[in-house]
Design a protein around this motif. Structure first.
Motif, short mmCIF file in Angstrom:
data_model
loop_
_atom_site.label_atom_id
_atom_site.label_comp_id
_atom_site.label_asym_id
_atom_site.label_seq_id
_atom_site.Cartn_x
_atom_site.Cartn_y
_atom_site.Cartn_z
N GLY A 227 20.42 1.89 0.21
CA GLY A 227 19.74 1.36 -0.96
C GLY A 227 19.23 -0.05 -0.73
N PHE A 228 18.33 -0.45 -1.59
CA PHE A 228 17.80 -1.81 -1.48
C PHE A 228 17.35 -2.30 -2.85
CE2 PHE A 228 14.45 1.20 -0.39
CZ PHE A 228 13.39 0.82 -1.19
N LYS A 229 17.40 -3.61 -3.00
CA LYS A 229 16.96 -4.27 -4.22
C LYS A 229 15.52 -4.74 -4.06
CE LYS A 229 20.82 -4.57 -6.78
NZ LYS A 229 20.93 -4.17 -8.21
N ILE A 230 14.78 -4.74 -5.15
CA ILE A 230 13.44 -5.32 -5.16
C ILE A 230 13.34 -6.22 -6.39
CG2 ILE A 230 12.25 -3.47 -3.92
CD1 ILE A 230 11.55 -2.18 -6.50
N ASP A 231 12.41 -7.14 -6.35
CA ASP A 231 12.23 -8.01 -7.51
C ASP A 231 11.91 -7.17 -8.73
OD1 ASP A 231 12.65 -10.23 -5.97
OD2 ASP A 231 10.51 -10.50 -5.52
N SER A 232 12.60 -7.44 -9.84
CA SER A 232 12.37 -6.68 -11.05
C SER A 232 10.90 -6.70 -11.43
CB SER A 232 13.21 -7.26 -12.19
OG SER A 232 13.01 -6.51 -13.36
N MET A 233 10.34 -5.50 -11.55
CA MET A 233 8.90 -5.39 -11.82
C MET A 233 8.68 -4.82 -13.21
SD MET A 233 7.55 -3.80 -8.23
CE MET A 233 8.45 -2.29 -8.56
N GLU A 234 7.70 -5.35 -13.87
CA GLU A 234 7.27 -4.73 -15.11
C GLU A 234 6.54 -3.44 -14.77
OE1 GLU A 234 4.89 -7.52 -17.19
OE2 GLU A 234 6.53 -8.96 -17.49
N VAL A 235 6.28 -2.64 -15.78
CA VAL A 235 5.60 -1.38 -15.54
C VAL A 235 4.28 -1.65 -14.84
CG1 VAL A 235 4.58 0.65 -16.60
CG2 VAL A 235 6.67 -0.32 -17.55
N MET A 236 4.10 -1.06 -13.64
CA MET A 236 2.90 -1.31 -12.86
C MET A 236 1.78 -0.40 -13.34
SD MET A 236 4.41 -1.72 -9.01
CE MET A 236 2.79 -2.23 -8.43
N ASP A 237 0.55 -0.78 -12.96
CA ASP A 237 -0.60 0.02 -13.34
C ASP A 237 -0.89 1.11 -12.31
OD1 ASP A 237 -1.40 -1.54 -11.28
OD2 ASP A 237 -3.21 -2.33 -12.26
N GLN A 238 0.03 1.33 -11.38
CA GLN A 238 -0.13 2.38 -10.39
C GLN A 238 1.24 2.90 -9.96
OE1 GLN A 238 -1.27 1.17 -6.38
NE2 GLN A 238 -1.03 -0.99 -6.96
N ASN A 239 1.25 4.10 -9.37
CA ASN A 239 2.49 4.65 -8.82
C ASN A 239 2.88 3.89 -7.56
OD1 ASN A 239 2.46 6.61 -10.83
ND2 ASN A 239 1.38 8.09 -9.55
N LEU A 240 4.09 4.15 -7.09
CA LEU A 240 4.58 3.55 -5.85
C LEU A 240 4.73 4.63 -4.78
CD1 LEU A 240 7.44 1.24 -7.22
CD2 LEU A 240 5.07 0.63 -6.76
N ASP A 241 4.51 4.23 -3.53
CA ASP A 241 4.75 5.11 -2.39
C ASP A 241 5.93 4.58 -1.60
OD1 ASP A 241 2.76 6.89 -2.91
OD2 ASP A 241 1.31 6.05 -1.51
N LEU A 242 6.94 5.44 -1.44
CA LEU A 242 8.08 5.11 -0.59
C LEU A 242 8.03 6.04 0.62
CD1 LEU A 242 10.81 3.68 -0.05
CD2 LEU A 242 11.90 5.55 -1.34
N SER A 243 8.03 5.49 1.81
CA SER A 243 7.97 6.31 3.02
C SER A 243 8.99 5.83 4.03
CB SER A 243 6.56 6.29 3.64
OG SER A 243 6.19 4.97 3.98
N LEU A 244 9.44 6.74 4.87
CA LEU A 244 10.37 6.42 5.94
C LEU A 244 10.20 7.47 7.04
CD1 LEU A 244 13.11 8.52 5.85
CD2 LEU A 244 13.26 7.43 3.62
N TYR A 245 10.80 7.20 8.19
CA TYR A 245 10.70 8.13 9.31
C TYR A 245 12.07 8.73 9.61
CZ TYR A 245 5.91 6.87 10.31
OH TYR A 245 4.55 6.71 10.22
#
Length: 749
Positions: free
Chosen positions: A631-649
């Motif tokens: 797991g990882f933390k990210i800066d708390s974001m307000e609702v974005m105007d686009q989806n997010l892409d999470l990728s890994l290998y």
């Protein structure tokens, strides 16, 4: 004369029973198929394609350009090669013009032949003629191999194999009469069915060898007979082994394959599977087909009382005691029981034993269903039960004919009711219109020629959505339309497929085929193995959303023809290569002129250096326990105007079956926002040794992400975790000087 009539009846009556369940499908076997999707459809496709176009011992209709050994598939290699030989000598012949009908007819005749052999076996033990006819038919139709029809596993749906081995075992007369000819026929019998499906010679032949070893030990006078049983079967197995070894293409097949320990038989499968009458009333849970080896109520009863009968026969002068003293019957019983134990996987329950078997004898795991080794037990137990019924009837006949008849009628009625239920509700014999008929495929081929689609114009075809499955490291199931139209076009035209639905092909071979439809940023290794001739794209229209790579292929290809169900496109290898080159040039330009874009999270695990397992940079993170979390933390974001892409290998190897399921959870504080599950074996973006796994996260306010890895049965490795906006472009530099653009490696040329 009476015996000849009985022999004919034991073969004719099964055909009438088949007619009862199949109707016109028995009279017109080429007009119907058992399925035109899934396993059965691929089996039809394999045998039809090889019969018409096959020129070698490779199955060349799939996995182009490497292909696969015909003996490593469920293609019925003996039949396919026989048909191909006929077609080469006499192209317009009635057998290969009606492949489906020919295959079905052979199966129906084999069922009749199986009943005849069981009749001969029962008569060998002096079972009454009427009893022999009746129960020979019942043993045949209740056998576990009949269920294979429903699944389309035609290569293993031959109950005659076990009847044949037992009959030939008994034919080895003690006085030497006909032993040589029987040994020759035993060799040819093993060779034919072993090449047709290696499962059958390993199960039937192995069981017979074990019985012969028991017979050899039991009595010195049987030793010559036993050797003449063992040697022909061993010679046939060696011939099959060396043929496969010398004709099979070199591949990195999964060394420890899935199924061998999982597909074992259990008590439910033997005594009360959901599909059986007892299972119906006991409410049993349905089982996979490989765990099914139902013995039948009559057999189960006699399995329980045979020990009692043996003890009683010692105390009283019952005729039953005579069967206890038959060494051949005793040796067959011992061998089948040992095979049952093996089929249950009980010897492999200690983990250290299964580990040794999987690692040091991994070739055994190529045979993905140990439960099938229980099939001889059904055959031998059925023969024993009928002999017991006959002996008990004869014992009471002198006191009461009515009681004698009851001993025959009651078990036979139970067996008849069960067999009817089994054939009607489990086997089903459900048939469909035959879309693989020669005339229909010829009409389709004429249409293809009108559109310029010929074997001479295209080196191969590629199915979209990607169709690549049954490999232990690949689980990408294409929609029905893609499978159906791709295989029919391939059958009609003779154009082989780059895609494959083969269960034992190498990992790299299956990944190369997937990579052909991967993102334009991933170079295609397969282009170095094929020529410059055009490739036909077959797009089976579906509601399934196409991947980015699939859309890119269609976008640059030229449309040839389109219908409501499918579309055909033409693309050249040079177009695909140009697409990749152009994509890399644009990405390089972005990477050199930007500050990297809005990367929300990136981790390369360089500190976990593992030289053996590394991606673009040294290092990767090992996943070695079930439910391992990252797991990882990210800066708390307000609702974005686009989806997010999470990728890994995820690293792909050929050592052991399986790839993990990956669970992705997003959180805001302690509250779960979203949860997704992705199959690690379902990725369509492949660098061969590494697959790019991706998640699309709905726009929402989150501050942490947690990944969990499930079904972990070995060391797995992950690398290059990246989180970015779906509409953003991102870039960061690797230590080797290349870039990761949107988590795809971009090389500077």
């Amino acid at each position: 004369m009476k015996r000849n009539i009985a022999l004919v009846l034991s073969g004719i009556i099964p055909l009438f029973i088949l007619w009862y369940f199949l109707g016109s499908a028995l009279i017109h076997p080429d007009q119907y198929v058992y399925a035109f999707g899934g396993d059965a459809a691929i089996m039809y496709y394999n045998i039809i394609w090889h019969s018409w176009y096959g020129k070698s011992l490779l199955l060349e209709n799939m996995n182009y350009p490497i292909h696969e050994s015909i003996f490593m598939t469920a293609c019925q290699a003996s039949l396919s090669n026989f048909f191909a030989l006929i077609h080469t000598v006499w192209e317009n012949n009635p057998i290969t013009n009606h492949i489906v009908g020919s295959v079905h007819s052979i199966h129906y005749l084999m069922i009749a032949g199986c009943s005849i052999l069981y009749y001969k076996i029962l008569r060998h033990f002096n079972v009454a003629i009427f009893t022999s006819i009746l129960f020979a038919i019942l043993i045949t139709f209740l056998s576990p191999q009949m269920l294979r029809f429903q699944a389309g596993h035609f290569g293993t749906s031959y109950p005659i194999v076990f009847a044949g081995y037992i009959y030939l075992f008994l034919r080895m007369d003690i006085d030497g009469k006909n032993q040589t000819w029987t040994a020759i026929f035993l060799f040819l019998f093993s060779l034919w069915f072993g090449f047709n499906s290696i499962y059958l010679v390993l199960i039937g032949g192995g069981f017979t060898i074990l019985a012969a070893v028991a017979l050899f030990i039991a009595n010195q006078k049987y030793r010559n007979q036993s050797i003449k049983i063992i040697l022909p079967i061993l010679l046939a197995i060696l011939c099959i082994y060396f043929t496969i070894s010398f004709t099979s293409p070199e591949m990195d097949r999964v060394q420890w394959q899935w199924g061998y320990f999982a597909n074992n038989v259990n008590l439910t499968g033997l005594f009360h599977p959901a599909e059986s009458l007892p299972g119906k009333y006991l409410g049993s849970t349905p089982l996979p087909i490989e765990k099914y080896c139902y013995l039948g109520i009559t057999n189960i009863i006699f399995l329980l009382i045979i020990p009692v009968l043996i003890i009683r026969s010692k105390l009283k002068n019952w005729s039953f005691h005579s069967i206890v003293n038959v060494p051949v019957l005793l040796s067959l019983s011992i061998a089948s029981f040992l095979f049952l134990i093996y089929a249950s996987s009980l010897p492999f329950k200690p983990q250290w034993i299964s580990e040794i078997l999987g690692e040091r004898l991994s070739i055994l795991t190529m045979f993905k269903a140990s439960g099938r080794f229980a099939w001889p037990f059904y055959s031998v137990l059925s023969i024993l039960s009928v002999i017991c019924i006959d002996r008990l009837a004869k014992d009471v006949r002198f006191n009461s004919y009515r009681l004698c008849y009851l001993f025959i009628i009651i078990p036979s009625l139970i067996w008849i009711i069960e067999t009817h239920h089994y054939l009607k509700n489990t086997v089903k014999f459900k048939v469909y219109e035959n879309f693989y008929e020669k005339d229909r495929l010829t009409t389709l081929n004429d249409d293809l020629k009108d559109w310029g689609v010929t074997k001479e114009s295209y080196q191969a075809l590629y199915s979209i959505p990607i169709m690549e499955s049954w490999n232990d490291k690949t689980r990408i199931e294409a929609p029905w339309a893609t499978e159906f139209y791709s295989t029919r076009i391939s059958m009609a035209s003779g154009i082989p497929m780059i895609n494959a639905r083969l269960s034992r092909i190498g990992v790299k071979e299956s990944k190369r085929a997937i990579q052909f439809g991967s993102s334009k940023y991933i170079p295609k290794e397969i282009l170095g193995l094929i020529n410059e001739k055009a490739i036909l794209l077959v797009y089976g229209k579906t509601e399934q959303v196409l991947s980015t790579g699939e859309q890119e292929l269609i976008h640059v290809a030229r449309e040839i023809h389109s219908t409501k169900e499918y579309s055909l496109y033409e693309i050249s290898p040079s177009q695909i290569d140009s697409l990749t080159q152009s994509a890399h040039a644009q990405a390089n330009s972005f990477c050199k002129s930007s500050n990297g874009g809005n990367i929300l999270y990136q981790q390369g695990f360089n500190e976990y250096s593992n030289e053996r397992v590394s991606l673009f940079d040294p290092g990767s993170l090992v996943i070695n326990e079930e439910k391992t979390q990252y797991g990882f933390k990210i800066d708390s974001m307000e609702v974005m105007d686009q989806n997010l892409d999470l990728s890994l290998y995820l690293h792909i190897d050929s050592e052991k079956h399986n790839l993990p399921m990956i669970q992705c959870k997003t959180f805001m504080g302690q509250s779960l926002v979203e949860e997704q599950m992705v199959d690690g074996a379902g990725s369509k973006d492949s660098y061969i040794d590494w697959d790019r796994i991706s998640f699309t996260l709905e726009k929402s306010e989150i501050d942490s992400i947690q990944l969990s890895f499930l079904h972990v049965n070995q060391n797995f490795y992950i690398d290059q975790v990246l989180l970015q906006g779906s509409q953003d472009s991102t870039c960061h530099k690797l230590t080797n000087g290349s870039y990761l653009f949107n988590n795809y490696q971009i090389t500077e040329k």
